[in-house]
Design an enzyme around this catalytic site. Structure first.
Site, PDB file in Angstrom:
ATOM      1  N   ARG A 302      91.095  26.502  75.923  1.00 49.23           N
ATOM      2  CA  ARG A 302      90.651  26.929  77.255  1.00 49.23           C
ATOM      3  C   ARG A 302      91.103  28.353  77.560  1.00 49.23           C
ATOM      4  O   ARG A 302      90.330  29.156  78.088  1.00 49.23           O
ATOM      5  CB  ARG A 302      91.181  25.947  78.304  1.00 49.23           C
ATOM      6  CG  ARG A 302      90.408  24.652  78.260  1.00 49.23           C
ATOM      7  CD  ARG A 302      90.907  23.572  79.191  1.00 49.23           C
ATOM      8  NE  ARG A 302      89.915  22.495  79.138  1.00 49.23           N
ATOM      9  CZ  ARG A 302      89.932  21.400  79.883  1.00 49.23           C
ATOM     10  NH1 ARG A 302      90.897  21.207  80.768  1.00 49.23           N
ATOM     11  NH2 ARG A 302      88.974  20.496  79.776  1.00 49.23           N
ATOM     12  N   TYR A 442      81.408  25.865  78.462  1.00 53.21           N
ATOM     13  CA  TYR A 442      82.057  25.092  77.393  1.00 53.21           C
ATOM     14  C   TYR A 442      83.575  25.040  77.531  1.00 53.21           C
ATOM     15  O   TYR A 442      84.154  25.699  78.353  1.00 53.21           O
ATOM     16  CB  TYR A 442      81.573  25.467  75.992  1.00 53.21           C
ATOM     17  CG  TYR A 442      81.708  26.860  75.441  1.00 53.21           C
ATOM     18  CD1 TYR A 442      82.500  27.847  75.993  1.00 53.21           C
ATOM     19  CD2 TYR A 442      81.015  27.170  74.258  1.00 53.21           C
ATOM     20  CE1 TYR A 442      82.597  29.093  75.393  1.00 53.21           C
ATOM     21  CE2 TYR A 442      81.106  28.420  73.663  1.00 53.21           C
ATOM     22  CZ  TYR A 442      81.907  29.379  74.233  1.00 53.21           C
ATOM     23  OH  TYR A 442      81.998  30.597  73.640  1.00 53.21           O
ATOM     24  N   GLU A 443      84.176  24.161  76.752  1.00 56.90           N
ATOM     25  CA  GLU A 443      85.613  23.861  76.868  1.00 56.90           C
ATOM     26  C   GLU A 443      85.974  23.348  78.255  1.00 56.90           C
ATOM     27  O   GLU A 443      87.035  23.672  78.796  1.00 56.90           O
ATOM     28  CB  GLU A 443      86.472  25.090  76.535  1.00 56.90           C
ATOM     29  CG  GLU A 443      86.602  25.367  75.071  1.00 56.90           C
ATOM     30  CD  GLU A 443      87.146  24.170  74.314  1.00 56.90           C
ATOM     31  OE1 GLU A 443      86.575  23.871  73.273  1.00 56.90           O
ATOM     32  OE2 GLU A 443      88.105  23.519  74.789  1.00 56.90           O
ATOM     33  N   GLY A 444      85.107  22.527  78.822  1.00 54.28           N
ATOM     34  CA  GLY A 444      85.332  22.029  80.183  1.00 54.28           C
ATOM     35  C   GLY A 444      84.710  22.991  81.173  1.00 54.28           C
ATOM     36  O   GLY A 444      85.154  24.130  81.293  1.00 54.28           O
ATOM     37  N   GLN A 449      87.569  22.551  85.445  1.00 51.89           N
ATOM     38  CA  GLN A 449      88.830  23.318  85.505  1.00 51.89           C
ATOM     39  C   GLN A 449      89.416  23.279  86.910  1.00 51.89           C
ATOM     40  O   GLN A 449      90.625  23.127  87.099  1.00 51.89           O
ATOM     41  CB  GLN A 449      88.598  24.777  85.092  1.00 51.89           C
ATOM     42  CG  GLN A 449      87.973  24.990  83.727  1.00 51.89           C
ATOM     43  CD  GLN A 449      88.825  24.483  82.580  1.00 51.89           C
ATOM     44  OE1 GLN A 449      90.048  24.517  82.645  1.00 51.89           O
ATOM     45  NE2 GLN A 449      88.174  23.975  81.544  1.00 51.89           N
TER      46      GLN A 449
END
Lengths: 592, 592
Positions: A302, A442-444, A449
């Protein structure tokens, strides 16, 4: 063309994020400032001279799939080879496996520059670095012996396989399954989508880390395990052996980062006759604890994606600034030269450029501070280590979401500064606008977040950790106030106001959570994250200005405070007073 | 897939923008509400059923140039034919030349729907409509006789040729020249870039309106004349005759609106032997008054581009809303059904969708109000007409810039709501994000619009016109306050606060201009325009809610007031207090 801003990056690391103090106190072992400077300079050179020139061909050619094999853009394979030969892949990796064991602060600074050169190129190694972490922390010694050195050197690359068509943000819905064979290995069956660098021609082997369910595993996220599935099963001597039953079925036609192959990977459904069905894999970590292992990768991933936001913003700013100094239109009061004025002299263009520049600096400072916290946590013990790990955990969602949000904003302003030329692909500003758009997803997603920040990070340290952080920012505001530097204008006052907003909004959300009114807290999560980031960013700009003493940083800090920080009041009001109207109006959205 | 929101559009026209009152008082002649409804319904049907299904192929194939001829995407030529056969091209054109002479309010509402169907398709006819206006207002009777009927019917299309490589926003720098031949015609020489629909296969002839300089014309903008240059010179019988010396040299490879050919046009440099050099053209309007003629087109073109912003936002909202109702992820407190919840039940997704929806509604209302002012100005006399023309002039830059800015914001949020699928081109959300990005740039960048608002529009009526408008908005705020409708929440209070901010910021800018501190005013122009638009937009949403009486509009208005209107205070502070820090920090931007 992008030029790595090595000096600004080094300054931010040392005097804003805390690297200098950490070096001086020996918190980072025997690392010296000279070595830091040398590494940053060489990483910057590689980004400027090697990566950036190949960004455009990557965008134009993209990754191409044919017969389950992906051909990367012209020159990229050689670029990757030079990159690994430079030892860059193992910069922050453990020395035991051939890495350089350097602090994450250096890792993310270098990563920023490589991503400014080309997001599509730099995202690949990011995943390998994540795979190294997961294997090092959780895998058996045998797996470490077989895979780690090759992944650290970059001879092989790694991937992360989470998403399935029905399971994006919600990993509880995963269906890929793993069956034990009895010999310690497993057979994996399932389909994974959106697998970055799932297939390519950079390396002889690709090491997939795959989330899957064991038979009879509990439902939900507590029934997910992590498996290592190599494209080629290593021989005794470590060389790539038999082809495993994992294949790339398709790659996505994407808005941006065309050079990065985004693959649909099929496990256990395409193999030759006579073979046992299923892709061969090995368990990493404990059964049903796969998500914990994956989170090891995800936290750092992240932050790495946050660096993409900073990186694309920096690249967009540089391009727009160069154009604004060159392109001439009309008259401007600040221009006394001959002919039309360079558009950089027009106040409206200046506002765009200064917004781009200071948002980028703020996001960079927050991201480096996050890396600093991780470094100190790793290099200290007990309560101190726990404190800094909390700090890293607090800042990670902010670094990821704010940096990638401003990446999109800044890239969009960059197109605007170019006028009509910005809409033409050849100019390159549009490609940054396209590339930037993936990073908030992406990546959450950035919504995830913000929820993570509110629901999991505000409670850290019994709800007190966040206020300790705010108190540190408050010290910066006080230092500005007593500096008596006229160049700061109203910075101290505005920073104090923003900190009050942040404090009040934080208390409000904590009390909503305590009352069990989670939806009301979630409604304000995204405005809260931005409020947090703008305030922290302003404080970091001020810290840099105070450390530097020069007029330039002071003027930029003041611009940020007097032009961008005012949004914090509105954000605070949304956090505190926006949830009810949101819930009421949301009824108009639901179909059926 | 897009579905024209005919009901919402009709409601906004009638009850927010003023169409109903104008119909009732007979200000628009014998136009009836039934006819209005029938036209909107049929325009919506055409957008939904005919245009929208061809948007994707337009994006994928784009316009293709070969041997100076442009081939349009498959099916588009037939689509254009059906569109002209429906009489849509002449909707607002003068009846004398075959048009329907309907109010601009209907024209822009239809234009919004066509642009939601496909921006790349709808932008072409927009330019023809502009050409009709310029020719009708300024050209000789002979030119009118030859060209107007064919342009009104759509048998031929028109273009606007302003930009040259060295002259984008600054038309004073134009170099294209026109030489009189003595027979009443001229020969045109020069190069124009970014010419939308400069070449295509829709029609047998293309009528270029071209800005150029006569010999010995004064320097700057007072030496520019407007010329009509047809692709084929009409024969006596009106049919296309000899090929003129104007050719498309190249088309741009653009970020979006791929179906719209953006041409470099070369005048007087490519013709056969034995012919006189130069492209044959005729003067439109007076010598050296070309800019005034062009401004006739530009004001309406600016509103038309504003409609593109509204249109792309509406399309993005619809797509995101449909996806959010379908896609399931995780649990949500508002969802009691089986399995995972549709993501529309997650507060963070709701915030994105409501932001998209209400920004779109606000921009639509402002744009329709601008068209209403033009209609009343055209249908009234003397002071009343002048008043409404001032109103249209005031609102035009706001409609253009705010609508196109939120077009980009909303399209970007639309990608975000789709998560990873948003970044995949097949989904269509990314195409809207790409298309949207041109609208803040062309027809005068949004920075230019903000400058126009501050420098040319705030002084209207001796500086009092703007306050008359603010007073009207204030009446709406009062009506909300006395409505005692609990669903409005704090709308009245927040709207009053925003109006105070707008009033103070307006006074500040007027006084800066009066003091000759133009740069300080220009520094705040863009924040001022957004402050203006958010305030007006909130007032219009409130007007709609008051007129409607239903809970839905009231809830949406309240969401806007309590979640989006707070930004106005920060914007006011930037307008009033941001200029000095901007000017100081801007010194860091200038090279050399």
């Amino acid at each position: 063309m992008y030029r790595a801003p090595v000096e600004d990056i080094a300054f931010t690391l040392k005097h804003v994020a805390g690297l200098k103090a950490a070096l001086d106190t020996g918190a980072l072992g025997d690392l010296t400032e000279d070595l830091v400077d040398a590494i940053l300079s060489e990483a910057g050179r590689f980004a400027t001279e090697e990566i950036a020139p190949l960004a455009k061909i990557g965008d134009e050619q993209g990754a191409v799939l044919k017969d389950a094999a992906v051909t990367m853009p012209a020159g990229w394979k050689e670029l990757y080879k030079r990159w690994t030969e430079g030892g860059w892949n193992g910069l922050s990796a453990p020395e035991e496996y051939g890495g350089q064991g350097l602090p994450m602060m250096l890792g993310v600074a270098a990563l920023e520059m490589w991503n400014s050169g080309s997001m599509a190129f730099a995202v690949g190694p990011t995943l390998t670095i994540g795979a190294v972490e997961a294997i090092e922390k959780h895998a058996s010694d045998e797996l470490k012996r077989t895979y780690l050195e090759k992944l650290v050197s970059g001879e092989w690359m790694g991937t992360m396989n989470l998403t399935e068509p029905q399971a994006g943000s919600d990993l509880a819905a995963l269906r890929t399954r793993a069956e034990p064979t009895g010999d310690g290995s497993y057979r994996i069956f399932g389909q994974k989508i959106f697998i970055t660098y799932g297939e390519h021609d950079f390396t002889d082997n690709i090491v997939h880390l795959v989330l899957a369910r064991l038979p009879d595993a509990p439902a939900g996220t507590h029934g997910i395990s992590l498996f290592l599935v190599p494209k080629f099963i290593p021989n005794e001597d470590g060389s790539p052996g038999a082809r495993n039953d994992v294949f790339c079925a398709s790659i996505e036609h994407k808005l941006g980062i065309h050079g990065s192959p985004t693959c649909t990977m099929i496990y256990g459904d395409g193999f030759a006759e006579g073979m046992e069905p299923g892709a061969v894999g090995w368990l990493v970590g404990e059964e049903n604890r796969g998500l914990a292992c994956m989170f090891t990768m995800m936290n750092n991933a992240r932050l790495a994606i946050g660096m993409q936001g900073v990186a694309v913003a920096e690249a967009a700013f540089q391009k727009a600034l160069a154009y604004a100094n060159e392109r001439r239109q009309g008259r401007a009061s600040g221009w006394s030269g001959e002919g039309m004025a360079p558009i950089v002299h027009h106040p409206d263009v200046q506002r765009n450029l200064l917004t781009m520049k200071t948002l980028t600096q703020a996001a960079r400072a927050i991201s480096y501070a996050c890396a600093h916290a991780t470094d100190i946590a790793r290099n200290s013990q007990g309560a101190e280590s726990a404190h800094w790990q909390d700090r890293a955990n607090l800042l990670t969602p902010i670094a990821k979401a704010f940096s990638t949000d401003i990446g999109v904003e800044v890239a969009s302003l960059g197109v605007q500064v170019h006028g009509g030329m910005g809409f033409i692909e050849e100019t390159g500003a549009a490609a940054l606008y396209r590339d930037a758009r993936i990073a908030p997803i992406y990546e959450g997603t950035n919504g995830i977040q913000a929820i993570d920040l509110v629901v999991r990070k505000l409670p850290l340290g019994g709800g007190e950790h966040v206020f300790g952080y705010i108190a540190e920012l408050d010290e910066i505001a006080n230092a500005v106030a007593v500096s008596n530097r006229s160049g700061f204008g109203r910075t101290a006052l505005l920073l104090e106001q923003a900190l009050d907003c942040l404090t009040n909004a934080t208390r409000h959300l904590q009390s909503r959570l305590a009352d069990g009114r989670t939806d009301a807290a979630l409604a304000g999560a995204t405005p809260y994250l931005r409020l947090f980031a703008l305030t922290a960013g302003a404080a970091y700009l001020a810290r840099g200005a105070l450390a530097d003493g020069g007029e330039e940083r002071t003027a930029l800090c003041r611009f940020f405070a007097e032009n961008l920080l005012g949004e914090t009041r509105a954000l605070k009001d949304r956090v505190i007073g926006g949830a009810e109207s949101l819930a009421t109006a949301a009824k108009t959205l639901v179909h059926g």
